[in-house]
Design a protein around this motif. Sequence first.
Motif, PDB file in Angstrom:
ATOM      1  N   UNK A  59       0.866  -1.176   0.000  1.00 34.15           N
ATOM      2  CA  UNK A  59       0.000   0.000   0.000  1.00 34.15           C
ATOM      3  C   UNK A  59       0.905   1.229   0.000  1.00 34.15           C
ATOM      4  N   UNK A  60       0.679   2.125  -0.976  1.00 34.59           N
ATOM      5  CA  UNK A  60       1.451   3.352  -1.105  1.00 34.59           C
ATOM      6  C   UNK A  60       0.527   4.556  -0.908  1.00 34.59           C
ATOM      7  N   UNK A  61       1.142   5.672  -0.522  1.00 32.40           N
ATOM      8  CA  UNK A  61       0.447   6.960  -0.490  1.00 32.40           C
ATOM      9  C   UNK A  61       1.354   8.011  -1.121  1.00 32.40           C
ATOM     10  N   UNK A  62       1.189   8.266  -2.422  1.00 32.73           N
ATOM     11  CA  UNK A  62       2.005   9.303  -3.071  1.00 32.73           C
ATOM     12  C   UNK A  62       1.628  10.680  -2.535  1.00 32.73           C
ATOM     13  N   UNK A  63       2.612  11.399  -2.017  1.00 33.14           N
ATOM     14  CA  UNK A  63       2.373  12.722  -1.432  1.00 33.14           C
ATOM     15  C   UNK A  63       3.034  13.841  -2.232  1.00 33.14           C
ATOM     16  N   UNK A  64       4.029  13.518  -3.027  1.00 34.74           N
ATOM     17  CA  UNK A  64       4.772  14.517  -3.764  1.00 34.74           C
ATOM     18  C   UNK A  64       5.414  13.831  -4.965  1.00 34.74           C
ATOM     19  N   UNK A  65       6.078  14.633  -5.783  1.00 33.91           N
ATOM     20  CA  UNK A  65       6.773  14.049  -6.930  1.00 33.91           C
ATOM     21  C   UNK A  65       7.856  13.089  -6.458  1.00 33.91           C
ATOM     22  N   UNK A  66       8.052  12.016  -7.212  1.00 33.35           N
ATOM     23  CA  UNK A  66       9.086  11.016  -6.962  1.00 33.35           C
ATOM     24  C   UNK A  66       8.788  10.225  -5.690  1.00 33.35           C
ATOM     25  N   UNK A  67       9.251   8.991  -5.721  1.00 33.87           N
ATOM     26  CA  UNK A  67       8.986   8.057  -4.621  1.00 33.87           C
ATOM     27  C   UNK A  67       9.954   8.310  -3.464  1.00 33.87           C
ATOM     28  N   UNK A  68       9.401   8.218  -2.229  1.00 31.29           N
ATOM     29  CA  UNK A  68      10.196   8.305  -1.016  1.00 31.29           C
ATOM     30  C   UNK A  68       9.868   7.121  -0.127  1.00 31.29           C
ATOM     31  N   UNK A  69      10.748   6.847   0.812  1.00 31.39           N
ATOM     32  CA  UNK A  69      10.576   5.661   1.652  1.00 31.39           C
ATOM     33  C   UNK A  69       9.290   5.723   2.458  1.00 31.39           C
ATOM     34  N   UNK A  70       8.898   6.923   2.904  1.00 30.39           N
ATOM     35  CA  UNK A  70       7.695   7.030   3.724  1.00 30.39           C
ATOM     36  C   UNK A  70       6.413   6.859   2.926  1.00 30.39           C
ATOM     37  N   UNK A  71       6.503   6.796   1.590  1.00 33.39           N
ATOM     38  CA  UNK A  71       5.304   6.562   0.785  1.00 33.39           C
ATOM     39  C   UNK A  71       4.800   5.133   0.908  1.00 33.39           C
ATOM     40  N   UNK A 622      12.118   1.211  11.874  1.00 32.33           N
ATOM     41  CA  UNK A 622      13.056   1.965  12.704  1.00 32.33           C
ATOM     42  C   UNK A 622      13.684   3.098  11.901  1.00 32.33           C
ATOM     43  N   UNK A 623      13.992   2.822  10.638  1.00 30.06           N
ATOM     44  CA  UNK A 623      14.589   3.844   9.795  1.00 30.06           C
ATOM     45  C   UNK A 623      13.635   5.017   9.581  1.00 30.06           C
ATOM     46  N   UNK A 624      12.353   4.728   9.370  1.00 30.53           N
ATOM     47  CA  UNK A 624      11.381   5.800   9.186  1.00 30.53           C
ATOM     48  C   UNK A 624      11.233   6.643  10.446  1.00 30.53           C
ATOM     49  N   UNK A 625      11.236   6.009  11.606  1.00 35.27           N
ATOM     50  CA  UNK A 625      11.118   6.761  12.854  1.00 35.27           C
ATOM     51  C   UNK A 625      12.341   7.662  13.076  1.00 35.27           C
ATOM     52  N   UNK A 626      13.514   7.163  12.744  1.00 35.73           N
ATOM     53  CA  UNK A 626      14.712   7.993  12.881  1.00 35.73           C
ATOM     54  C   UNK A 626      14.672   9.175  11.918  1.00 35.73           C
ATOM     55  N   UNK A 627      14.200   8.947  10.685  1.00 36.86           N
ATOM     56  CA  UNK A 627      14.120  10.042   9.731  1.00 36.86           C
ATOM     57  C   UNK A 627      13.156  11.117  10.204  1.00 36.86           C
ATOM     58  N   UNK A 630      14.899  13.108  12.935  1.00 36.71           N
ATOM     59  CA  UNK A 630      15.956  13.959  12.421  1.00 36.71           C
ATOM     60  C   UNK A 630      15.396  15.194  11.710  1.00 36.71           C
ATOM     61  N   UNK A 631      14.207  15.063  11.101  1.00 33.40           N
ATOM     62  CA  UNK A 631      13.609  16.190  10.400  1.00 33.40           C
ATOM     63  C   UNK A 631      12.872  17.142  11.340  1.00 33.40           C
ATOM     64  N   UNK A 632      12.567  16.716  12.544  1.00 31.00           N
ATOM     65  CA  UNK A 632      11.828  17.536  13.493  1.00 31.00           C
ATOM     66  C   UNK A 632      12.725  18.668  14.004  1.00 31.00           C
ATOM     67  N   UNK A 633      12.141  19.857  14.138  1.00 27.34           N
ATOM     68  CA  UNK A 633      12.917  20.987  14.634  1.00 27.34           C
ATOM     69  C   UNK A 633      13.324  20.782  16.095  1.00 27.34           C
ATOM     70  N   UNK A 640      17.486   4.820  22.112  1.00 26.11           N
ATOM     71  CA  UNK A 640      18.198   3.621  21.647  1.00 26.11           C
ATOM     72  C   UNK A 640      17.732   3.133  20.276  1.00 26.11           C
ATOM     73  N   UNK A 641      17.065   4.005  19.519  1.00 22.80           N
ATOM     74  CA  UNK A 641      16.659   3.593  18.171  1.00 22.80           C
ATOM     75  C   UNK A 641      17.864   3.356  17.271  1.00 22.80           C
ATOM     76  N   UNK A 642      18.955   4.112  17.495  1.00 23.02           N
ATOM     77  CA  UNK A 642      20.151   3.904  16.692  1.00 23.02           C
ATOM     78  C   UNK A 642      20.779   2.547  16.955  1.00 23.02           C
ATOM     79  N   UNK A 643      20.759   2.110  18.230  1.00 26.93           N
ATOM     80  CA  UNK A 643      21.275   0.772  18.545  1.00 26.93           C
ATOM     81  C   UNK A 643      20.394  -0.315  17.938  1.00 26.93           C
ATOM     82  N   UNK A 644      19.088  -0.088  17.981  1.00 24.08           N
ATOM     83  CA  UNK A 644      18.173  -1.066  17.393  1.00 24.08           C
ATOM     84  C   UNK A 644      18.368  -1.142  15.881  1.00 24.08           C
ATOM     85  N   UNK A 645      18.629   0.003  15.248  1.00 22.92           N
ATOM     86  CA  UNK A 645      18.871  -0.003  13.807  1.00 22.92           C
ATOM     87  C   UNK A 645      20.152  -0.767  13.469  1.00 22.92           C
ATOM     88  N   UNK A 646      21.209  -0.543  14.248  1.00 17.92           N
ATOM     89  CA  UNK A 646      22.461  -1.261  13.994  1.00 17.92           C
ATOM     90  C   UNK A 646      22.326  -2.752  14.219  1.00 17.92           C
TER      91      UNK A 646
END
Length: 778
Positions: A59-71, A622-627, A630-633, A640-646
């Motif tokens: 299941x995808x949700x296109x939100x903008x031009x070009x595909x992104x991981x969160x789609x 985990x990658x989506x949550x980290x992204x 990182x984008x949040x102001x 420990x999400x970075x440890x879980x990702x590794x």
Amino acid sequence: ARRCDSQRPGMSLFKAREWWTASTGSDEEFSPSAFCVADLDNQGGNKVATGSLSGLLRIYQPRQRDYRAEDLLLEQRLDAPVIQLATGLLLPGGTRLALAVLHPRKLVVYEVHAGKQLGAYHSLAKVQEHALDRNTFNMAIGRFGSASQARAVDSIAVQSIDGTVSVFEGDALAFSRLLANSLIPGPWVHSPRADCFFTANSALEVCCYKLSSLTLAQASSESGSGAGAQRKVNADWSTVVGEHVVDIKLGRFTSNPPTSESELIVLGAQTLFVLKEAGAIRYQLGTFADVKGMLVSLTERGVTSVLYLGTDPPTTAVGGSHEKDLDYDEMDDEHRRLLGRIREATGGNRAEPTDYLTLRAQVPKTVDPVAERGLGDDDRSSAGPSVTVRVSVAYSGKGPLESVQLLAQCEPPFFCLRESVELSAVQGGSGTPLSVPLVFRCAKDMLPASCKALVVATYTTADGAPRTARAEFDLPLAMVCKVIAPVKNGTYKVTLDTDQPPAQIGELFGDLLALAPGAEAGKAGASVLSLQLASGHDVTVLLSKNAGRYRIQSGSFEPMWQVAHELQQRLRKALPGVNVSFNEPLPLQEYFELIDVHFAARQELAETQAALEQRAQQFRVVQKRLLVRFKDKNPAPLANLDLLLGGTYEQLMELGSKGEAAKKALALATTSLACGTQLINQLIALRFELDEDNAAELRSHLSPQVHDFSEQGWEERTDAALALALRTSLGKAAAKDAAGASLALPPLAMPIDVSKLKKHITVVCDRLSKAAASNEPG
């Protein structure tokens, strides 16, 4: 009705422009109807759902031009191939959309739940599941009849491959009816205004079935005297279109149609008919990023795209239309010529063509000399001895035949250094045929499951007709084995009996003995010959001079098949009219061990792939949550999400290596099972004196071609084939009559174990034994 010829050339300034595209990145295949566009999670905004024949739902949700991981909102493997996806108000209350997934033998309704946290994946909740008795083809969703209107929920009508329509209301089956002229099923569309269904049948007609007619026919069938009969339902009306119908859509096509009428768009193989409806094959309109009129498409390889209509500046000037008067005499002459060609092509006494291509293969009995083994530039050219097969190409027509393509094919571990050869011209007539050398080699460390090679020639005649010619031959035994010192001990043994005085080993295997002049076992007339295969296995042939018996023995079961096959062929050539037989009990237990090893390798690979899929999904979450953080102001702590990702990445790498090892183990088990199946088929044919036709039928059911796919494996296909043989050709008279009424088999799925397959193989051997005993004289 309007009719538009799709072959007529046209020009348009509008073309589809790519706005967003997501590809699967694998070898998956997709059904044309296995995608839909709707607010699947009932959270607002359109989503795109796709389902593959490998059982993967995305299941995808296109939100903008070009595909992104969160789609990508959801990626989940279902337990069966996906035939079609559709949405409807199928949940209680009729206020929320649900996703209906059509599988080959079942219909499942899911509710899509959005992730509770930002960036989290969606999930599926199974609401309904209906098991089906027939293989499905397509489905339609809508409010059928007054009962569905009163419940304010949609119903589902499923069409099977045999034309049976099953209507489901909620979690219950309302009725099933068989449509007339349904040899080939067609599109299946529901009209809510008229409460009827539109489809196309094998008579090249577009048909209409009213729901009231289907219901009354079902009630009449139930009140009839024949309890087991199923009466076919005739259409309320039908219109002949004269060609295969690809798709049917409902809508309003003309500029000012009556408000009380709808229209049907029928997309044929070459023609577009306007009867009642609008739309195009495999396209649906949607709104993405507040842009209306987007086109969503799905290719057979799983590339999902969101397109819009754009314009290009004209590259050439548009000239005025210059229509010329119709030449009726020329049209009449063309009509006569076409009728003549049709009569020639369909005539029963049509003469065979005199201009044809002939292929003949000259296969040497021994391998090439060492000095000639450097032919070709293939990386595997040093794998082992080579054999140069000369293929003679002769053309019986007049003049040259241009652009002839030769294609060579053989089973691993054999390979051809030049798999494709293009001949610029082949001279016709009775001259000397053109000789094309093809060099074949054999890779090491692998057992050959077949020694057959095939050369196919494709060409086009002067009249433009495409044709083919083929030549099939066996590669020599000297490619895969060599003579070694005698090895008299063997764990597995097979004895072949003959009814004539035995032929000496030196006479039967003179070509192999000539390659090892210094070996003690290579002396002509010796009673023992040991061969070492390219895979490292050794096989020994022992001759009993007085009894006319030949014993084949080896340290493994599967490598004996090739020597046993070659021994039979050479005995029949050296001793014309000899009867070769096998009078010992069949080694079924040894064969079953190969099946167990192969099935265990399949299970190991399936478990590894399932674990790899779970870890990959965890890694993406985990990658989506980290992204997002990182984008949040003002990002929150990583917790420990970075440890879980590794850690997840390390597990992915470990499971990837484990998967590669499981694939290699499965490939080895597949080769062993294929060779073992070849041997057991030979022994069964000799044990029960099967002729060539019956032996070929046995090989078609107990196939030595072992191919494993993600949807089906060798075990379930072979089990289904043997079960069908036991109900038909190997069944009793009463069982054959009962099987003729219904040959439906359960859907093929990976079994828990192979006990049922072993039982069917044993029963087949017992039936053949009884048939052979009944045919013995006196």
